[in-house]
Design a protein around this motif. Structure first.
Motif, PDB file in Angstrom:
ATOM      1  N   THR A 177       1.448   1.013  -4.558  1.00 20.66           N
ATOM      2  CA  THR A 177       0.727   0.913  -3.448  1.00 20.66           C
ATOM      3  C   THR A 177      -1.223   1.766  -3.607  1.00 20.66           C
ATOM      4  O   THR A 177      -1.266   2.761  -3.723  1.00 20.66           O
ATOM      5  N   PRO A 178      -1.623   0.995  -4.617  1.00 22.72           N
ATOM      6  CA  PRO A 178      -3.428   1.466  -4.808  1.00 22.72           C
ATOM      7  C   PRO A 178      -3.925   2.097  -4.329  1.00 22.72           C
ATOM      8  O   PRO A 178      -3.848   2.324  -2.737  1.00 22.72           O
ATOM      9  N   ASP A 179      -4.600   3.142  -4.275  1.00 20.27           N
ATOM     10  CA  ASP A 179      -5.742   3.760  -3.756  1.00 20.27           C
ATOM     11  C   ASP A 179      -7.295   3.684  -4.548  1.00 20.27           C
ATOM     12  O   ASP A 179      -6.675   3.940  -5.147  1.00 20.27           O
ATOM     13  N   LEU A 180      -8.027   2.693  -3.557  1.00 22.14           N
ATOM     14  CA  LEU A 180      -8.888   2.452  -3.706  1.00 22.14           C
ATOM     15  C   LEU A 180      -9.771   3.504  -4.099  1.00 22.14           C
ATOM     16  O   LEU A 180     -10.456   3.066  -5.026  1.00 22.14           O
ATOM     17  N   ARG A 181     -10.199   4.566  -3.505  1.00 18.88           N
ATOM     18  CA  ARG A 181     -11.084   5.555  -3.501  1.00 18.88           C
ATOM     19  C   ARG A 181     -11.076   6.081  -4.502  1.00 18.88           C
ATOM     20  O   ARG A 181     -11.577   6.582  -5.526  1.00 18.88           O
ATOM     21  N   ALA A 182      -9.380   6.398  -5.248  1.00 20.14           N
ATOM     22  CA  ALA A 182      -8.115   7.278  -6.268  1.00 20.14           C
ATOM     23  C   ALA A 182      -8.796   6.698  -7.647  1.00 20.14           C
ATOM     24  O   ALA A 182      -9.570   6.967  -8.668  1.00 20.14           O
ATOM     25  N   SER A 183      -9.062   4.820  -7.612  1.00 19.69           N
ATOM     26  CA  SER A 183      -9.309   4.242  -8.623  1.00 19.69           C
ATOM     27  C   SER A 183     -10.985   4.062  -9.270  1.00 19.69           C
ATOM     28  O   SER A 183     -10.457   4.316 -10.798  1.00 19.69           O
ATOM     29  N   LEU A 184     -11.369   4.593  -8.115  1.00 20.42           N
ATOM     30  CA  LEU A 184     -13.450   4.466  -8.648  1.00 20.42           C
ATOM     31  C   LEU A 184     -13.193   5.733  -8.794  1.00 20.42           C
ATOM     32  O   LEU A 184     -14.432   6.035  -9.661  1.00 20.42           O
ATOM     33  N   VAL A 185     -12.980   6.928  -8.147  1.00 25.41           N
ATOM     34  CA  VAL A 185     -13.161   8.073  -8.950  1.00 25.41           C
ATOM     35  C   VAL A 185     -12.394   8.890  -9.948  1.00 25.41           C
ATOM     36  O   VAL A 185     -12.568   9.335 -11.113  1.00 25.41           O
ATOM     37  N   THR A 186     -10.922   8.566 -10.500  1.00 34.07           N
ATOM     38  CA  THR A 186     -10.624   8.595 -11.659  1.00 34.07           C
ATOM     39  C   THR A 186     -11.189   8.143 -13.361  1.00 34.07           C
ATOM     40  O   THR A 186     -11.156   6.923 -13.060  1.00 34.07           O
ATOM     41  N   SER A 237      -2.141 -16.926   7.200  1.00 37.38           N
ATOM     42  CA  SER A 237      -1.762 -16.849   5.795  1.00 37.38           C
ATOM     43  C   SER A 237      -2.135 -16.717   4.423  1.00 37.38           C
ATOM     44  O   SER A 237      -1.179 -16.446   3.249  1.00 37.38           O
ATOM     45  N   SER A 238      -2.402 -16.027   4.495  1.00 37.88           N
ATOM     46  CA  SER A 238      -3.333 -14.908   3.581  1.00 37.88           C
ATOM     47  C   SER A 238      -3.688 -13.404   3.959  1.00 37.88           C
ATOM     48  O   SER A 238      -3.482 -12.950   5.035  1.00 37.88           O
ATOM     49  N   SER A 239      -3.457 -13.046   2.684  1.00 39.68           N
ATOM     50  CA  SER A 239      -3.558 -10.964   2.982  1.00 39.68           C
ATOM     51  C   SER A 239      -4.016 -10.978   1.101  1.00 39.68           C
ATOM     52  O   SER A 239      -3.603 -10.707   0.335  1.00 39.68           O
ATOM     53  N   PHE A 240      -4.736  -8.716   1.594  1.00 38.31           N
ATOM     54  CA  PHE A 240      -4.955  -8.389   0.283  1.00 38.31           C
ATOM     55  C   PHE A 240      -3.897  -7.608   0.231  1.00 38.31           C
ATOM     56  O   PHE A 240      -4.076  -6.813  -0.660  1.00 38.31           O
ATOM     57  N   ALA A 241      -3.013  -7.415   1.238  1.00 34.72           N
ATOM     58  CA  ALA A 241      -2.400  -6.055   1.291  1.00 34.72           C
ATOM     59  C   ALA A 241      -1.269  -6.711   0.115  1.00 34.72           C
ATOM     60  O   ALA A 241      -0.849  -7.571  -0.137  1.00 34.72           O
ATOM     61  N   GLN A 242      -0.813  -5.364  -0.712  1.00 29.08           N
ATOM     62  CA  GLN A 242       0.153  -5.059  -1.053  1.00 29.08           C
ATOM     63  C   GLN A 242       1.006  -4.207  -1.561  1.00 29.08           C
ATOM     64  O   GLN A 242       0.674  -2.807  -1.497  1.00 29.08           O
ATOM     65  N   PRO A 243       2.695  -4.165  -1.201  1.00 32.18           N
ATOM     66  CA  PRO A 243       3.354  -5.732  -0.801  1.00 32.18           C
ATOM     67  C   PRO A 243       2.389  -6.297  -0.017  1.00 32.18           C
ATOM     68  O   PRO A 243       2.391  -5.713   1.225  1.00 32.18           O
ATOM     69  N   LEU A 244       3.067  -7.431  -0.186  1.00 34.76           N
ATOM     70  CA  LEU A 244       2.827  -7.958   1.578  1.00 34.76           C
ATOM     71  C   LEU A 244       3.097  -8.059   2.347  1.00 34.76           C
ATOM     72  O   LEU A 244       4.467  -7.406   2.598  1.00 34.76           O
ATOM     73  N   PRO A 245       3.089  -8.551   3.825  1.00 37.00           N
ATOM     74  CA  PRO A 245       3.821  -7.696   4.574  1.00 37.00           C
ATOM     75  C   PRO A 245       4.813  -8.801   4.859  1.00 37.00           C
ATOM     76  O   PRO A 245       5.108  -9.584   4.589  1.00 37.00           O
ATOM     77  N   ALA A 246       5.667  -8.969   6.126  1.00 37.21           N
ATOM     78  CA  ALA A 246       7.013  -9.329   5.736  1.00 37.21           C
ATOM     79  C   ALA A 246       6.400 -10.335   6.000  1.00 37.21           C
ATOM     80  O   ALA A 246       7.490 -11.835   5.846  1.00 37.21           O
ATOM     81  N   HIS A 247       6.339 -10.531   7.101  1.00 37.25           N
ATOM     82  CA  HIS A 247       6.015 -12.157   7.772  1.00 37.25           C
ATOM     83  C   HIS A 247       5.265 -13.575   6.295  1.00 37.25           C
ATOM     84  O   HIS A 247       5.808 -14.321   6.197  1.00 37.25           O
ATOM     85  N   LEU A 248       4.626 -12.385   5.428  1.00 31.97           N
ATOM     86  CA  LEU A 248       4.445 -13.425   4.630  1.00 31.97           C
ATOM     87  C   LEU A 248       4.746 -13.299   2.540  1.00 31.97           C
ATOM     88  O   LEU A 248       5.067 -14.153   1.824  1.00 31.97           O
ATOM     89  N   PRO A 272      -7.858  -3.470  -5.456  1.00 31.04           N
ATOM     90  CA  PRO A 272      -7.914  -4.603  -5.136  1.00 31.04           C
ATOM     91  C   PRO A 272      -9.251  -5.351  -4.331  1.00 31.04           C
ATOM     92  O   PRO A 272      -8.617  -6.679  -4.234  1.00 31.04           O
ATOM     93  N   PRO A 273      -9.791  -4.980  -4.090  1.00 28.87           N
ATOM     94  CA  PRO A 273     -10.855  -6.008  -3.601  1.00 28.87           C
ATOM     95  C   PRO A 273     -11.371  -6.695  -4.696  1.00 28.87           C
ATOM     96  O   PRO A 273     -12.270  -8.001  -4.757  1.00 28.87           O
ATOM     97  N   ALA A 274     -11.408  -6.444  -5.750  1.00 30.54           N
ATOM     98  CA  ALA A 274     -11.342  -7.336  -7.596  1.00 30.54           C
ATOM     99  C   ALA A 274     -10.871  -8.353  -7.633  1.00 30.54           C
ATOM    100  O   ALA A 274     -10.715  -9.506  -8.257  1.00 30.54           O
ATOM    101  N   GLY A 275      -9.333  -8.577  -7.097  1.00 28.10           N
ATOM    102  CA  GLY A 275      -8.424  -9.761  -7.193  1.00 28.10           C
ATOM    103  C   GLY A 275      -6.995  -9.821  -6.709  1.00 28.10           C
ATOM    104  O   GLY A 275      -5.539 -10.362  -7.336  1.00 28.10           O
ATOM    105  N   ALA A 276      -6.867  -8.783  -5.384  1.00 31.20           N
ATOM    106  CA  ALA A 276      -5.140  -8.750  -4.369  1.00 31.20           C
ATOM    107  C   ALA A 276      -5.201  -9.864  -3.551  1.00 31.20           C
ATOM    108  O   ALA A 276      -4.502  -9.929  -2.573  1.00 31.20           O
ATOM    109  N   LEU A 277      -6.055 -10.571  -3.272  1.00 28.27           N
ATOM    110  CA  LEU A 277      -5.865 -11.598  -2.700  1.00 28.27           C
ATOM    111  C   LEU A 277      -4.690 -12.997  -2.547  1.00 28.27           C
ATOM    112  O   LEU A 277      -4.320 -13.103  -3.849  1.00 28.27           O
TER     113      LEU A 277
END
Length: 665
Positions: A177-186, A237-248, A272-277
């Motif tokens: 599960t990605p960590d946005l802040r960590a991905s930017l500072v690492t 019916s759209s989401s940036f969540a990874q993994p997707l919520p159960a209903h999707l 995620p902001p760059a391509g997780a939709l």
């Protein structure tokens, strides 16, 4: 997200690692030479009326057969016009094994970098609310110390002009599960261009813009977007969540290399902001209506803000001549065709390939997505073909005529001839080798046009004609290039596709890979000569023992001569160098295949490379020893060739930064 191959408004590339002759199938694709191009025409055919029945007929005529021929599992398409969803269609299969058809209302496709349009929408909500400013250093909002030489703003981030080099580590994975802040500072990428001057597409930059949303609102990016963009737009019916919520999660399409292959795991986008939709076709239709100002009872953004996003966000003071070509809006690419204003964005993951286009002045939008790459990149070709066919069918227009004298066109074409590499690349690490690996080559065609192989942002070669000084139009197409030159008329930069540009490959970088390949061949032969020579000596020794062969005086003397030690050290160094280069092939293939490569493994390959580079010393010693021992011109010549091979390898290793202390990627 980056594409895995070039697209019309792209986001990536497939390359071959020349230093070992291995293919890097995840970044670029070679283009085939096109048929002879025809001059641009000023005549256009009549437009077909854009109606539901005609669009459906056109889609039925083109997509099913193309999916079958290209081995693409499925497609999801939506067209909007004049405030309504003209059509939303599913073709092929969302799950090949289960035989599940694509449902435009229910089946989610991964949209890749089309997600960036949603991210830009969220950013512009904060701009509209006065919570952030487009021209303020983003570090004031994020609190992150990224060690940048020049401050970057949201305007830079949304136009891909923050100056960042490429990064691929953590771009796409499967089990975290990605960590946005960590991905930017690492291990953040180096800032290699002055902000605002050089288009260089950056997933990192867009992710940083998304983090501004998170930092300012105090809400995780995915949650903010769901609450403030997707839900108000009716995109339930759209989401940036990874993994997707159960209903999707049960409705997301499987992704495939081709429809004949096994499905790939769910792709987790590290930033995620760059391509997780993940989204359905009908939800993307709602998003298009939102930005066209045609959404019912919904105003996620005001009309002035929507218009601001679609206008060029940088002027000639920053871009120079590049401002004469396509320019980025705030998140939107300028994809204008046939004299009509068009904005859009493409997107790719490993398996999914999408594109969204708006015709703002015509009230029209088109969204396409495929869940397979297909045979020989069929999805890329089909996507481009559909975008072009849609424009030709419903919004045809005249091509511009050249206003540049023929002699000037010829002179400028000669100046353009050469090899180029993308500014979206690696500059400070060992992956700098990827840049000149498979450059775009420009050559003069028909005296005053320029043929690019492959065409910028394309799979195939393409020809361009100069329509205004240093502004080029694709022959038979809509793409526009702009060329920045120095005071002496030498090409400095070629701008294309709004957020993409190319720079000339320097002579040193052009020579580095051939030098490395040539040196590797010689050193491989040197390494192989060691065991082969040992076998020959053993055979001769056995023959000598039975009196059938007597060693010559030079062989007998060689056993204890002063050349023995430098020969052995040179052979050891040759073996180590070959192993090191093979190690680099494995490292680069792993990185470009989006597989994590342990830092320890890279360091180990670097140590072997150092030993190989130091082989230059015993190789020089051997040449001197062979000459002093008068072992003959053949042995002296061989030793000299090996010395040159070590020298070429050492220079190439330095030029390609294979020993760079920075091993981030």
């Amino acid at each position: 997200m980056p594409t895995t191959a070039p697209t019309r408004r792209g986001t990536g590339r497939r390359a071959a690692l020349a230093l070992a002759g291995a293919a890097l199938a995840t970044l670029t694709a070679c283009g085939a030479a096109p048929e002879a191009a025809t001059p641009p025409t000023t005549e256009a055919g009549p437009a077909v009326e854009l109606t539901r029945s005609d669009v459906d007929a056109w889609l039925d005529e083109t997509i099913p057969a193309a999916l079958e021929d290209g081995r693409i599992a499925g497609a999801s398409v939506a067209v909007v016009h004049d405030g309504e969803v003209l059509t939303a269609r599913g073709f092929g299969q969302a799950d090949v094994d289960a035989g599940t058809p694509v449902d435009p209302d229910r089946t989610l496709f991964r949209t890749g970098s089309v997600s960036k349009l949603v991210t830009a929408t969220a950013v512009m909500q904060l701009v509209e609310a006065g919570e952030v400013d487009l021209d303020t250093d983003v570090q004031e909002y994020t609190g992150l110390d990224l060690g940048l030489e020049h401050p970057v703003t949201l305007r830079h981030l949304l136009t891909h002009t923050a100056g960042f080099e490429e990064r691929v580590a953590g771009l796409i994975g499967t089990d975290t599960t990605p960590d946005l802040r960590a991905s930017l500072v690492t291990d953040p990428p180096e800032q290699v261009y002055e902000p605002g001057t050089t288009p260089a597409y950056s997933n990192y930059g867009n992710a940083l813009a998304g983090y501004v949303v998170e930092a300012v609102t105090g809400t995780p990016f995915e949650e903010y977007v769901a609450r403030n963009v997707l839900e108000p737009a009716g995109m339930t019916s759209s989401s940036f969540a990874q993994p997707l919520p159960a209903h999707l999660s049960g409705d997301v399409a499987q992704g495939y290399p081709t429809s004949d292959d096994d499905a790939l795991p769910f792709e987790v986008v590290g930033q995620p902001p760059a391509g997780a939709l993940s989204a359905t076709a009908t939800d993307m239709a709602r998003f298009m209506l939102l930005h066209l100002g045609q959404a019912q009872d919904t105003e996620v953004l005001s009309e002035p803000t929507r218009e601001l996003m679609m206008e060029p966000a940088l002027d000639a003071d920053a871009l120079g001549i590049l401002a004469e070509g396509p320019r980025m809006g705030l998140g939107w690419f300028d994809e204008s065709r046939h004299g009509h204003r068009v904005v859009g964005h493409g997107g790719d993951t490993t398996a999914f390939h999408s594109h969204l286009q708006l015709w703002p002045d015509d009230g029209t939008g088109l969204y396409l997505s495929f869940n397979s790459t297909g045979t020989d990149g069929a999805a890329y070709l089909l996507r481009d073909a559909l975008l072009e066919d849609f424009a030709d069918r419903y919004y045809p227009g005249p091509a511009p005529e050249s206003t540049v004298p023929a002699d000037m066109r010829a002179e400028h074409a000669e100046a353009l001839a050469g090899s180029y590499e993308s500014t979206r690349g690696f500059h400070s690490t060992f992956l700098t080798a990827v840049g000149p690996l498979e450059p775009t080559r420009a050559e003069v065609a028909d005296g005053d046009t320029v043929r690019f192989t492959p065409g910028p942002g394309q799979l195939d070669a393409a020809e361009y004609i100069e329509i205004e000084p240093w502004v080029y139009q694709q022959v038979g197409g809509d793409r526009v290039l702009t060329v920045r030159t120095d005071d002496a008329g030498r090409v400095e930069l070629i701008g294309h596709d709004s957020a993409m540009s190319m720079v000339p490959v320097t002579a040193a970088r052009s020579a580095a890979l051939p030098a490395l390949a040539g040196g590797a061949v010689v050193l491989l032969l040197t390494a192989l000569a060691w065991p082969v020579g040992a076998v020959i000596r053993r055979v001769r020794a056995r023959r000598s023992a039975v009196g059938t062969d007597v060693p010559g005086p030079r062989e007998a003397a060689g056993a204890s001569s002063p050349v023995r030690l430098p020969r052995r050290l040179t052979r050891v160094a040759a073996v180590v160098t070959v192993v090191a280069l093979a190690g680099w092939v494995a490292v680069v293939l792993g990185v470009m295949g989006l597989q994590p490569v342990p830092a320890l493994a890279i360091r180990a390959v670097q140590v072997l490379t150092v030993v190989g580079v130091l082989g230059l010393l015993p190789a020089a010693w051997r040449v001197v020893a062979e000459a002093r021992a008068r072992t003959g011109w053949f042995r002296i010549g061989v030793a000299s060739v090996v010395l040159v091979a070590f020298a070429a390898t050492s220079v190439a290793v330095n030029q390609l930064q294979l020993l760079s202390f920075d091993i981030t990627y």
